[in-house]
Design a protein around this motif. Structure first.
Motif, PDB file in Angstrom:
ATOM      1  N   SER A  70       0.841  -1.200   0.000  1.00 60.34           N
ATOM      2  CA  SER A  70       0.000   0.000   0.000  1.00 60.34           C
ATOM      3  C   SER A  70       0.880   1.256   0.000  1.00 60.34           C
ATOM      4  N   THR A  71       0.268   2.361  -0.332  1.00 57.64           N
ATOM      5  CA  THR A  71       0.994   3.624  -0.340  1.00 57.64           C
ATOM      6  C   THR A  71       1.536   3.940   1.049  1.00 57.64           C
ATOM      7  N   THR A  72       0.739   3.676   2.081  1.00 58.34           N
ATOM      8  CA  THR A  72       1.172   3.931   3.455  1.00 58.34           C
ATOM      9  C   THR A  72       2.378   3.074   3.817  1.00 58.34           C
ATOM     10  N   THR A  73       2.349   1.814   3.439  1.00 58.66           N
ATOM     11  CA  THR A  73       3.466   0.911   3.732  1.00 58.66           C
ATOM     12  C   THR A  73       4.728   1.366   3.008  1.00 58.66           C
ATOM     13  N   VAL A  74       4.599   1.750   1.757  1.00 60.96           N
ATOM     14  CA  VAL A  74       5.751   2.237   0.988  1.00 60.96           C
ATOM     15  C   VAL A  74       6.314   3.480   1.658  1.00 60.96           C
ATOM     16  N   LYS A  75       5.443   4.395   2.077  1.00 59.57           N
ATOM     17  CA  LYS A  75       5.890   5.624   2.724  1.00 59.57           C
ATOM     18  C   LYS A  75       6.615   5.318   4.025  1.00 59.57           C
TER      19      LYS A  75
END
Length: 83
Positions: A70-75
């Motif tokens: 997810s975008t949150t995990t990547v961030k």
């Protein structure tokens, strides 16, 4: 610009506005001069002047997204590896 006067209809208020504008312009020009002087000095000392470039950032993020993250995990991962 926040001026101490709200109404610029009188000559005094117009003068104040012009004075503040002139001072702001002067400060901007001085900053530009100092920046150019510093760059010239650094170049004359043989220092390499480049903007910092983040390499492979887009590819790294796209690869992580392709793996289903997810975008949150990547961030969160990115913040851990870049600090």
């Amino acid at each position: 610009m926040n001026l101490p006067v709200a109404d610029l209809s009188s000559p005094e208020e117009k003068l104040m506005h012009q004075m503040f504008s002139a001072i702001t312009d002067f400060e901007c020009n001085r900053i530009r001069e100092r920046t150019n002087e510093s760059l010239a000095r650094a170049i004359s000392e043989g220092k390499k002047i480049v903007r910092s470039v983040v390499t492979n950032t887009i590819k790294t993020v796209q690869d992580a997204k392709a793996r289903g993250l997810s975008t949150t995990t990547v961030k969160q991962y990115w913040n851990k590896t870049t600090t």
